[in-house]
Design a protein around this motif. Structure first.
Motif, PDB file in Angstrom:
ATOM      1  N   UNK A  48      39.736  53.211  35.031  1.00  0.00           N
ATOM      2  CA  UNK A  48      39.540  54.268  34.031  1.00  0.00           C
ATOM      3  C   UNK A  48      38.311  55.121  34.360  1.00  0.00           C
ATOM      4  N   UNK A  49      37.325  54.524  35.020  1.00  0.00           N
ATOM      5  CA  UNK A  49      36.128  55.287  35.377  1.00  0.00           C
ATOM      6  C   UNK A  49      36.382  56.266  36.513  1.00  0.00           C
ATOM      7  N   UNK A  50      37.545  56.186  37.163  1.00  0.00           N
ATOM      8  CA  UNK A  50      37.875  57.092  38.260  1.00  0.00           C
ATOM      9  C   UNK A  50      38.550  58.374  37.781  1.00  0.00           C
ATOM     10  N   UNK A 107      41.526  50.455  49.846  1.00  0.00           N
ATOM     11  CA  UNK A 107      41.977  50.378  48.456  1.00  0.00           C
ATOM     12  C   UNK A 107      41.042  51.150  47.533  1.00  0.00           C
ATOM     13  N   UNK A 108      39.753  51.043  47.744  1.00  0.00           N
ATOM     14  CA  UNK A 108      38.795  51.753  46.890  1.00  0.00           C
ATOM     15  C   UNK A 108      38.989  53.259  46.973  1.00  0.00           C
ATOM     16  N   UNK A 109      39.107  53.774  48.178  1.00  0.00           N
ATOM     17  CA  UNK A 109      39.260  55.227  48.335  1.00  0.00           C
ATOM     18  C   UNK A 109      40.643  55.700  47.919  1.00  0.00           C
ATOM     19  N   UNK A 110      41.678  54.914  48.197  1.00  0.00           N
ATOM     20  CA  UNK A 110      43.034  55.302  47.800  1.00  0.00           C
ATOM     21  C   UNK A 110      43.175  55.304  46.285  1.00  0.00           C
ATOM     22  N   UNK A 115      46.202  62.078  53.244  1.00  0.00           N
ATOM     23  CA  UNK A 115      47.428  61.405  52.819  1.00  0.00           C
ATOM     24  C   UNK A 115      47.929  62.109  51.566  1.00  0.00           C
ATOM     25  N   UNK A 116      49.060  62.805  51.695  1.00  0.00           N
ATOM     26  CA  UNK A 116      49.554  63.623  50.581  1.00  0.00           C
ATOM     27  C   UNK A 116      50.438  62.848  49.622  1.00  0.00           C
ATOM     28  N   UNK A 117      51.194  61.884  50.105  1.00  0.00           N
ATOM     29  CA  UNK A 117      52.159  61.166  49.278  1.00  0.00           C
ATOM     30  C   UNK A 117      51.473  60.074  48.468  1.00  0.00           C
ATOM     31  N   UNK A 118      51.802  60.004  47.180  1.00  0.00           N
ATOM     32  CA  UNK A 118      51.257  58.946  46.331  1.00  0.00           C
ATOM     33  C   UNK A 118      51.822  57.582  46.752  1.00  0.00           C
ATOM     34  N   UNK A 119      53.045  57.564  47.256  1.00  0.00           N
ATOM     35  CA  UNK A 119      53.613  56.308  47.741  1.00  0.00           C
ATOM     36  C   UNK A 119      52.814  55.796  48.940  1.00  0.00           C
ATOM     37  N   UNK A 120      52.413  56.704  49.832  1.00  0.00           N
ATOM     38  CA  UNK A 120      51.604  56.295  50.984  1.00  0.00           C
ATOM     39  C   UNK A 120      50.227  55.818  50.540  1.00  0.00           C
ATOM     40  N   UNK A 121      49.680  56.447  49.493  1.00  0.00           N
ATOM     41  CA  UNK A 121      48.389  55.994  48.978  1.00  0.00           C
ATOM     42  C   UNK A 121      48.491  54.575  48.412  1.00  0.00           C
ATOM     43  N   UNK A 122      49.614  54.291  47.727  1.00  0.00           N
ATOM     44  CA  UNK A 122      49.821  52.935  47.227  1.00  0.00           C
ATOM     45  C   UNK A 122      49.903  51.935  48.370  1.00  0.00           C
ATOM     46  N   UNK A 123      50.572  52.322  49.447  1.00  0.00           N
ATOM     47  CA  UNK A 123      50.652  51.436  50.611  1.00  0.00           C
ATOM     48  C   UNK A 123      49.285  51.242  51.241  1.00  0.00           C
ATOM     49  N   UNK A 157      44.237  58.273  43.779  1.00  0.00           N
ATOM     50  CA  UNK A 157      45.392  58.109  42.893  1.00  0.00           C
ATOM     51  C   UNK A 157      45.038  58.394  41.439  1.00  0.00           C
ATOM     52  N   UNK A 158      43.847  58.000  41.011  1.00  0.00           N
ATOM     53  CA  UNK A 158      43.504  58.058  39.599  1.00  0.00           C
ATOM     54  C   UNK A 158      42.565  59.202  39.241  1.00  0.00           C
ATOM     55  N   UNK A 159      42.089  59.952  40.225  1.00  0.00           N
ATOM     56  CA  UNK A 159      41.196  61.070  39.919  1.00  0.00           C
ATOM     57  C   UNK A 159      41.881  62.099  39.023  1.00  0.00           C
TER      58      UNK A 159
END
Length: 315
Positions: free
Chosen positions: A65-67, A32-35, A15-23, A39-41
């Motif tokens: 923050x730990x991600x 949610x955990x993997x997305x 999934x390349x789009x950050x918007x798709x990751x939010x969805x 997103x935060x890496x």
């Protein structure tokens, strides 16, 4: 049906789009955990409002923050400038069309400091200032527990920055935009009869700095393999002295130098030849050199003899 974590991670990586990751965060707890990890890496934050919002989120959510593994802060005003002003006075025009930098909002730097204190897993940090003024903010690094590998630093070189660098034994790649030789990085020995304390930055291998004095001070005793810097002086005699000092310090590196890039405000053929001759005279120490940056060489057919082979051109 519950899938393995590897399957969720594989899906998220496609999934390349950050918007798709939010969805994707809304699909299920495992997604949610993997997305959120994706997103935060790595965070690239531009503009004071955006940076402030994310820093407040990280401070309020330790799980996120730990991600964070890599963080880039581009400190700039995001207000658009209009070009319709017809005033001839430059300062008056700046104030009328809204181009005067507003600077960070109230509470910005304390929020950044609080967020950095929670980024225990951070390994890559880059800080960029659009305006040189206001860059004396290295105090925000105090109390942070992360151990960097790469640090692009445009903070002013002051006691706060030096104190932070002394706590970074894993740092390999460092960029410095400022340096002041009266604030030393290494702690001097207390007495002549006691051994000196360990050097700061014991793993430093790549250094880029805009001051030759910084390179001369940081290379000795460290495993520097790649150095990029520039001459601080413009006069030929002063520049020759600076070159001699720098080469002497480079020979004190714990590792053979592989790349050296020396920027010069006035590239000339004569000084390029002097640089090559100086490198060739220390051929044993620079035998592993493979890159020597930008040089201006004679192109009019003259034959020039160097006193010794130039190692970077021999391979």
């Amino acid at each position: 049906m519950e899938l393995s974590r590897e399957v969720y991670s594989l899906i998220v990586r496609h999934v390349a789009s950050r918007a798709d990751l939010l969805s994707l965060c809304l699909v299920s707890k495992r997604y949610r955990q993997e997305a959120q990890r994706a997103l935060f890496n790595t965070l690239h934050l531009r503009g004071y409002p955006r940076i402030l919002d994310v820093c407040r989120l990280l401070s309020a959510t330790p799980r996120l923050s730990r991600l964070v593994d890599a963080l880039s802060l581009f400190l700039a005003d995001e207000r658009p400038c209009s070009s319709d002003s017809g005033s001839d006075d430059e300062s008056e025009s700046d104030s009328e069309d809204g181009c005067t930098p507003a600077g960070p909002p109230h509470g910005f730097w304390p929020a950044v400091a609080a967020a950095l204190r929670g980024l225990d897993k951070l390994r890559f940090l880059s800080v960029y200032f659009e305006q040189a003024a206001g860059s004396a903010q290295a105090w925000v690094l105090a109390g942070s527990r992360f151990r960097l590998r790469t640090f692009h630093c445009e903070f002013d070189w002051d006691a706060h920055l030096v104190a932070f660098l002394r706590t970074q034994p894993d740092l390999v790649d460092l960029y410095l935009a400022d340096y002041r030789k009266h604030i030393a990085l290494d702690v001097p020995r207390a007495r002549a009869d006691v051994p000196p304390p360990p050097r700061a930055l014991p793993q430093l291998a790549v250094l880029e700095c805009t001051f030759g004095e910084a390179a001369a001070a940081l290379v000795p005793g460290r495993p520097l393999a790649r150095v990029k810097t520039c001459f601080s002086r413009s006069g030929a005699d002063a520049k020759r002295g600076e070159l001699r000092e720098l080469l002497a310090r480079l020979r004190a590196s714990r590792r053979a130098l592989c790349a050296l890039d020396l920027a010069d405000e006035a590239y000339t053929e004569d000084f390029s030849l002097e640089l090559l001759a100086a490198m060739g005279s220390a051929v044993a120490r620079f035998a592993e050199l493979r890159y020597l940056g930008t040089l201006v060489l004679p192109v009019d057919g003259r034959k020039v003899r160097c006193p010794a082979p130039v190692p970077c051109l021999a391979s």
